[in-house]
Scaffold this active site. Structure first.
Site, short mmCIF file in Angstrom:
data_model
loop_
_atom_site.label_atom_id
_atom_site.label_comp_id
_atom_site.label_asym_id
_atom_site.label_seq_id
_atom_site.Cartn_x
_atom_site.Cartn_y
_atom_site.Cartn_z
N ASP A 146 0.54 -1.03 0.07
CA ASP A 146 -0.12 -0.03 -0.10
C ASP A 146 1.03 1.18 0.20
OD1 ASP A 146 -1.92 -1.58 0.74
OD2 ASP A 146 -3.24 -0.71 1.94
N LYS A 209 -6.79 3.07 -3.31
CA LYS A 209 -7.45 2.56 -1.82
C LYS A 209 -7.41 4.51 -1.41
CE LYS A 209 -5.25 2.05 3.09
NZ LYS A 209 -4.09 0.89 3.09
N LYS A 245 -10.24 0.14 -2.91
CA LYS A 245 -9.90 -0.10 -1.13
C LYS A 245 -10.27 0.77 -0.81
CE LYS A 245 -6.96 -1.32 2.48
NZ LYS A 245 -5.93 -2.10 3.28
#
Lengths: 309, 281
Positions: A146, A209, A245
């Site tokens: 991430d 995300k 996400k």
């Protein structure tokens, strides 16, 4: 949007022309549509299915300065068997130095290990450090990285710099999936959310995300809606599917189910699997388990009967 | 031109705020003679759930406050109630003089319990003689979140069941008297302006039979006071549901609210913590 995407990243000017050529987001419309979709009533058996699906999509996260190996082992155990016969979660998400601990705890399970990298959460570090951090996390056993984008560069219009960072980190990931955190709470406008989504996808992101969870507001429904529209449009343009996400601020079962409705109504049910949609959360899992318990027993559950995390 | 009167909307009291029922329902409340008084919110099980969440959230702060501070706040509630004597007497109805006496009794009851806040530990705790080189102290601690079904007496009865529960540091969810819920909501206005932290007392109006079973079965409720439950079958099923997580239960009783209350209602929702303390040599 039918133009070739081959050379949009050839220069700052070309990227700017493309990203600013994206249709603008109707703020009022997006807010209203997200709110309207949030009013869907999901009850009884549908709710039970939605809860289990949401549990299987959770990226169980612990990103505190006070994290220890023991805490990571505890959430790994909970990720495998959340309790009450609930399905395993999709992944655990930890800081890079704790990836090795998680890899040991989760060996032999299908649960993925996600690691934040690139000077999370601010992203304020040099590129070689970010790349080195990513490589190290992957070497230690992370399946998913991430990364955060350089919001300073993005907001000042240096899109090429952001693009190059993402491609460099993507290269460092190797086989690991790359999730690109846009930190929408700092992007100021919905137009910027759409541009950042496209920028990340063009640069090779496997997932986009919303947030680090360290900035408020985090994953608001309209922002998730805009990102879901972006991945839908990106697939219809390029044929490549990118996951979404939302992370941060999703604490209740109701929030999680609203997200599932958003996915189904915006991107479609191709995205309604843990492979393409994740919920970044820590306290959400307990609420999902408590709701699951309530459906099973017919009485309201209490937090005394679930693990602290 | 005559003026249109501005009437009060009677809502619930949850977490220090006055929301309508999540269900959007209400029910008409009538006086003893059958005249229409107002519409009260008809709370649903989800309102009860929200109230429990609010009570749980308030518990750490309220139980952690010093007993002296809790007593001062209860005394403040009595002061605020005193300022609204006439309003409460009007709402109670019946004879003006009898109603005022009931209000005064409720105020005195609050003051009485307020005084107990920092004394109950001395009376209910103990320094125990132990056969060893130790010192051993027992102290009373609050049970947690207590669900209360309030008795029919709309003000004095309500105050007499709520004050002893909160003075020791518990937080509560109260189902107000079903036929006469209006004084309970006006009391909530008093609580809201008395420095009582939001969520310590949560008041629901509606049907006992609809709300009590959910509160009895709720796993995050630690105590259950069934004082106001009139139906013995309902009381029995509530007590059975409460056994699931071993709630402390107070069974329904007919009580003379004007009599000396004693300390039984305070001690019922207290836990005793005993600490062994080595003596330094």
């Amino acid at each position: 949007m039918t133009t070739s995407l081959a050379d949009v990243a050839s220069s700052d000017a070309a990227l700017r022309a493309f990203l600013h050529g994206l249709p603008g987001v109707d703020r009022v419309g997006a807010d209203q549509r997200a709110a309207m979709l949030g009013t869907r009533s999901i009850k009884t058996t549908a709710k039970a299915q939605a809860i289990d699906l949401a549990i299987s999509m959770v990226d169980l996260t612990t990103l505190e300065g006070a994290d220890t190996a023991g805490k990571v082992r505890a959430i790994c155990a909970k990720a495998v068997r959340p309790g009450g016969g609930a399905p395993s979660v999709a992944a655990v998400c930890v800081y890079p130095d704790l990836v090795a601990v998680a890899a040991e705890a989760l060996a032999g399970t299908p649960i993925k290990i996600a690691s934040v990298a690139t000077a999370f959460p601010s992203g304020r570090s040099t590129l070689d450090v970010k790349v080195a951090e990513t490589e190290r996390a992957v070497a230690d056993g992370a399946h998913e990285i991430d990364m955060v984008i350089d919001r300073g560069a993005f907001l000042s219009g240096r899109y090429k710099k952001v693009y190059d960072e993402i491609t460099a980190v993507k290269a460092a990931c190797g086989d690991a999936h790359l999730k690109v955190i846009l930190e929408t709470g700092e992007l100021a406008t919905y137009d910027n959310v759409r541009r950042a989504s496209w920028l990340a996808m063009l640069a090779g992101a496997d997932f986009i995300k919303t947030s680090t969870g360290k900035v408020s507001p985090a994953a608001t429904p309209p922002v998730t809606l805009i990102m879901l529209e972006a991945v839908r449009d990106f697939r219809s343009t390029t044929g490549r599917q990118v996951g979404v996400k939302p992370a941060g601020g999703i604490r209740t079962t109701k929030d999680a189910i609203k997200n599932l409705v958003l996915v189904n109504e915006t991107a479609g049910d191709d995205w309604l699997t843990p492979e393409w949609f994740r919920l970044g959360a820590s306290s959400l899992l307990n609420d999902l388990l408590m709701q699951r318990e309530k459906l099973a027993t017919g009485r309201y559950a209490g937090p005394d009967y679930f693990t602290l995390d | 031109m005559s003026r249109l009167s501005v009437r009060k909307t009677y809502k619930l009291y949850i977490g220090g705020a006055f929301p309508r029922s999540e269900s959007g329902r209400s029910y008409p409340v009538t006086s003893a003679k059958g005249d229409f008084l107002a519409n009260a919110s008809l709370a649903s099980r989800k309102d009860a759930r929200d109230a429990v969440v609010a009570a749980r959230k308030a518990f750490a702060g309220w139980s952690g406050a010093t007993p002296y501070n809790r007593g001062q706040i209860l005394y403040r509630v009595a002061e605020m109630l005193e300022g609204r004597r006439a309003q409460f007497a009007d709402e109670l109805g019946g004879g003006k003089r009898a109603a005022l006496e009931r209000v005064d009794a409720a105020i005195d009851r609050l003051v009485w319990y307020a005084g107990w806040s920092d004394k109950i530990a001395a009376l209910h705790g103990a320094a125990n003689p132990v056969a060893g080189p130790y010192f051993n102290l027992s102290t009373p601690e609050p049970t947690g979140v207590v669900a209360i079904v309030a008795p029919a007496d709309p003000l004095l009865g309500l105050v007499s069941v709520v004050a002893p529960v909160i003075v020791t540091g518990n937080t509560c969810v109260v189902v107000a008297s079903e036929p006469a819920p209006l004084p309970a909501i006006t009391l909530a206005e008093v609580l809201a302006t008395s420095d009582l932290p939001g969520g310590v007392v949560n008041i629901l109006t509606g049907r006992q039979a609809e709300l009590a079973p959910w509160l009895s079965a709720h796993m995050d409720v630690n105590g259950l006071d069934l004082t106001g439950v009139a139906d013995p079958d309902l009381a029995l099923s509530c007590e059975q549901a409460a056994a699931e997580n071993l709630k402390r239960v107070a069974r329904p009783v007919e009580e003379d609210w004007s009599a000396d209350p004693g300390i039984g209602r305070m001690t019922r929702f207290l836990e005793t913590k005993t600490v062994w303390h080595p003596i330094g040599v």
